[in-house]
Design an enzyme around this catalytic site. Structure first.
Site, PDB file in Angstrom:
ATOM      1  N   CYS B  36      40.503  43.254  41.939  1.00 50.92           N
ATOM      2  CA  CYS B  36      41.421  44.206  41.301  1.00 50.92           C
ATOM      3  C   CYS B  36      41.122  44.420  39.825  1.00 50.92           C
ATOM      4  O   CYS B  36      41.068  45.545  39.335  1.00 50.92           O
ATOM      5  CB  CYS B  36      42.856  43.710  41.421  1.00 50.92           C
ATOM      6  SG  CYS B  36      43.451  43.670  43.096  1.00 50.92           S
ATOM      7  N   VAL B  40      40.727  47.934  37.807  1.00 45.30           N
ATOM      8  CA  VAL B  40      41.792  48.486  36.965  1.00 45.30           C
ATOM      9  C   VAL B  40      41.262  48.791  35.573  1.00 45.30           C
ATOM     10  O   VAL B  40      41.573  49.829  34.993  1.00 45.30           O
ATOM     11  CB  VAL B  40      43.005  47.523  36.897  1.00 45.30           C
ATOM     12  CG1 VAL B  40      44.047  48.043  35.910  1.00 45.30           C
ATOM     13  CG2 VAL B  40      43.637  47.357  38.274  1.00 45.30           C
TER      14      VAL B  40
END
Lengths: 475, 390
Positions: B36, B40
């Site tokens: 992640c 991001v």
């Protein structure tokens, strides 16, 4: 420098040879021969700093420390893995912190509850989603006594305001809703997750629980996560010596118990690493003293029982002695049965919080010697407590990499290795007897009088299993 | 990556990470996939790996396919698909040449090591030359020789590079290979076939397809295996016929399991697929409509075990099929659980037994009928019906 220290130093240098210069220099500070005397300056290992990338560290993250270790076991709280699906999914009920209760009705420990972020949550923020999830959970589980919002990486990166969402709902829900900022990128290991979780206990729960009456014998059992029933085994003993356990943190804990530990006369801490912060806070704020103890193996158990009893009056001291007398024959029988099968066997440990030092006595009770030990996320104070209980020249290793562990195993040839699930099957393939010492290899309890017999049986089963001899070893 | 990397990006981590990992393990290829955090903050993997090679921390010829695999896009089957496509794309670039006469096989997100061995066995029996792309079987259950090896090398880099020249690629799962198969069809101009060979008819279909592609005949030994599993299904049919099932799992597993259940006269009732999409829903509804035994089946996508728990209380079934986590529903509803899918943590060695092909069908039939019989024994303890011959 003694010969033992020199030999170990030489072995360490050989293993590190493979690394690029910068990493070699860094790793050299984390691995050392043990010097119980404290005279060898280069024998103090560095710890609690960033791992090198690309080396397969065995460490976890802040989410693992906060959700997996500290908050996860609290049984009547709904613990939300807040963010994308993976973190909650792959930590789902692997830690075996047992509890009593009706799961899905009044307890929620084995449930995987997540806000399951999708791309749109990353783009537009996940607060609305969290808000809706809290409402849904309140409707589904009316008997929940609290909600924990355990943040995964994206929550912090995209700037969600989970504190505001929690604050808004607290009034309607009439129970604690605890926002925990344990995003995995914070800190260098799971250790900061423990600290963050401790701080949220302090800020949202502690002091808010109900305890009708107090007694002079009230204690709280801190830093026991009831893995395989450990805390129950310990609690029984404390009760038998006349103490009243008002709280278990956090194995089989209720939200209420989390709010009353400061009222105990003495906080008894088993896993120092993960909960010393809150013990210090209770001491400073409420004057509650705390004491470290060790319930692995009879030698340490007797020592700890007497140390604990010494904090109380004679009735407790007498009961403590009576308890030791009662269980000693049982412990002696365990030793009599297993020691001849395990005498002289060597052990290499690489685990987390307290085990790299706390289990040494239990092995020694069985005649085994721990020749190497280390912590995934220990700090300086953990290592200080470790040097003194290990022999000169033993290997001390901080934040080990898979490569190092395998290399040291090849060189030291221990009869038993105790580490985690990531190592387990590699060691089986290597033909090295191995125990998974995080979740007790799906066995337990290992704490207390109940635990030692199980511990001894398990170590014997693995060290002396005939299956190792079936391996046709390739040279 | 820690807080500083979250602010400044993961370039230093990637450069040093490549250097360290290469020094320790000397691989020919490092597959890189994002979590992640890298997604991001928008890390540029292409630039990072290129930079590392230019700086000379790893050899320029080191293969570094990478994929975007954040947890907030799709599920584990999406990650599998993205990574495999990336490996194929990166390794076969410029490798299209003479046809090699082989068939590529893609197992899909499949932790059953037995399945890899089974498909290879069937192809060998048919004398079909093949490359299993990303054959993980030996990585998961290599023989114990007292030596731990990270790389077992069942699928070599050379074979992977040459896979663009195969006569066809056969995928044994659909939803975990969507992008990969689209890539193969478009970029390699290769024939692509998707067949989930769970159950008798599904296995027939795969073998017929392989015959068509290669011109090789299905050998008598395989025909005999088919005969044996059909014989087993006939022998056991009374215990499975009309039994009502709840199923939970990944899309491709469910498509296979529902097929074989209906072949035995079992009735799938609740079908839960948390990571299924609308296309899967359609596929499953079509499958259910193809048999009278599918009449009471209802498919739920984006629903979880808690949803299934409610369904099983309001509309009980005889048997439950799912992974280890389904044991919580076994506990709460008392419905016997037959373990299929991923993960399987709480029973040993199930992954070693194939669920594909005729042999796999026999394994499934055996586990289902014996679960029914086990339950029958339990239900008839201390009654006159505690039979020794069932």
């Amino acid at each position: 420098m003694s010969r033992a220290i020199e030999d170990t130093k030489k072995m360490i240098d050989e293993v590190l040879e493979v690394y690029p210069e910068k990493t070699k220099k860094d790793r050299a500070k984390h691995i050392a021969p043990n010097d119980p005397s404290g005279q060898c300056a280069s024998c103090q290992v560095k710890s609690n700093v960033k791992s090198r990338p690309g080396v397969m560290t065995v460490r976890g993250c802040a989410f693992a420390g906060a959700k997996g270790v500290v908050w996860g076991p609290v049984k009547d709280q709904i613990t939300i893995s807040h963010g994308p699906i993976g973190c909650g999914q792959y930590s789902w009920w692997a830690r075996r912190n047992y509890y009593n209760g009706q799961t899905g009705i009044d307890t929620f420990g084995t449930m995987h509850i997540t806000t399951d972020f999708q791309e749109k949550d990353i783009v537009y923020g996940g607060d609305k989603h969290l808000d809706a999830a809290l409402d849904e959970l309140k409707g589904l589980f009316p008997l929940a006594k609290g909600i924990g919002i355990l943040s995964e990486c994206p929550v912090g990166l995209i700037g969600d305001d989970i504190e505001a969402v929690a604050k808004k709902k607290v009034k309607d829900f009439n129970m604690p809703i605890v926002p925990v900022r344990c995003e995995g990128f914070r800190g260098v290991s799971q250790s900061l997750g423990h600290h963050i979780a401790n701080d949220t206990i302090r800020d949202h729960i502690l002091g808010k629980g109900k305890l009708e009456t107090t007694t002079p014998y009230d204690v709280a059992l801190i830093g026991d996560y009831n893995i395989g029933g450990d805390a129950w085994s310990s609690r029984k003993m404390l009760e038998e010596m006349g103490l009243r356990v008002i709280a278990q943190w956090t194995g089989d804990a209720s939200v209420n118990e989390m709010g009353i530990a400061h009222k105990s006369k003495l906080n008894l801490i088993h896993c120092y690493r993960s909960m010393n912060y809150i013990c210090r806070h209770m001491e400073e704020t409420y004057g509650t003293p705390w004491l470290e103890f060790n319930f692995f193996g009879p030698t340490k158990i007797y020592e700890s029982i007497r140390k604990i009893a010494a904090q109380f009056d004679d009735t407790i001291k007498e009961k403590a002695e009576a308890m030791i007398e009662k269980y000693k024959p049982k412990m002696d029988a365990v030793i009599e049965k297993y020691r001849p099968r395990l005498e002289g066997k060597t052990v290499m440990l690489y685990v987390g919080g307290l085990r790299p030092r706390h289990t040494i006595g239990a092995y020694e009770d069985l005649g085994m010697e721990v020749v190497a030990s280390g912590y995934e996320f220990g700090h300086n104070d953990d290592y200080k407590r470790t040097y003194e209980v290990m022999k000169e020249g033993a290997l001390i290793i901080d934040d080990a990499t898979e490569y190092e562990l395998e290399e040291f195993t090849h060189r030291m040839k221990p009869d038993l290795v105790g580490a985690g699930i990531k190592e387990k099957y590699t060691y089986h393939k290597m033909g090295v007897p191995f125990r998974q010492m995080h979740s007790w290899d799906y066995s337990g309890p290992y704490h207390g009088f109940d635990g030692f017999g199980v511990f001894a049986r398990d170590m014997d089963a693995t060290v002396n299993s005939p299956t190792w001899d079936l391996i046709r070893r390739k040279k | 990556m820690t807080e500083d990397a979250a602010v400044f990006g993961g370039l230093n981590n990637m450069t040093e990470g490549l250097e360290n990992a290469y020094a320790l393990y000397k691989p020919k290829m490092m597959a890189i996939f994002t979590s992640c955090i890298a997604e991001v903050i928008g890390d540029d993997l292409n630039a990072y790996t290129k930079g590392a090679k230019e700086k000379g921390v790893v050899p320029a010829e080191l293969l570094t396919p990478y994929a975007n695999t954040p947890s907030f896009v799709g599920s584990h089957i999406t990650g599998y698909d993205n990574m495999l496509r990336s490996i194929l794309k990166s390794l076969t670039s410029g490798k299209k040449s003479e046809p090699n006469g082989k068939v590529n096989v893609i197992a899909g997100f499949d932790a059953y090591t037995g399945n890899y061995r089974e498909i290879k066995r069937m192809l060998d029996m048919m004398d079909v030359k093949h490359t299993v792309l990303s054959d993980v079987s030996d990585s998961f259950d290599a023989p114990n020789t007292g030596q731990a090896k990270i790389y077992r090398g069942l699928t070599t880099i050379e074979d992977t590079m040459d896979s663009a020249n195969a006569m066809a690629t056969v995928a044994l799962q659909k939803y975990s290979t969507l992008k990969t198969m689209e890539f193969i069809s478009k970029e390699w101009n290769q024939k692509t076939v998707v067949k989930i060979p769970v159950g008798v008819r599904n296995t027939d279909a795969l073998l017929e397809e392989l015959s068509k592609i290669t011109g090789k005949r299905v050998p008598q030994e395989l025909e005999d295996e088919r005969g044996r599993v059909v014989d087993a299904m006939v022998d056991s049919h009374t215990y499975v016929h009309g039994k009502r099932f709840a199923l939970v799992g990944d899309p491709d597993l469910l498509l296979g399991m529902v097929s074989i259940l209906m072949e035995m006269g079992g009735e799938p009732v609740h079908i839960i697929c948390t990571n299924g999409d609308k296309n899967f829903l359609e596929d499953m509804e079509t499958l259910l409509a193809s048999s009278p035994y599918g009449a009471s089946g209802k498919v739920y996508i984006n629903k979880d075990l808690w949803h299934l728990r409610s369904l099983m209380f309001t509309d009980p079934v005889d048997l439950l099929i799912g992974n280890s986590y389904a044991k919580f529903l076994w506990r709460d509803t008392g419905t016997p659980l037959i373990r299929y899918g991923f993960p399987l943590f709480d029973r040993h060695h199930l992954h070693r037994y194939p669920i594909i092909g005729y042999q796999g069908a026999l394994n499934i039939v055996t586990s289902i009928v014996n679960t029914v019989l086990e339950e029958l024994d339990r239900a008839t303890i201390n009654t006159t019906s505690f039979d020794v011959i069932r």
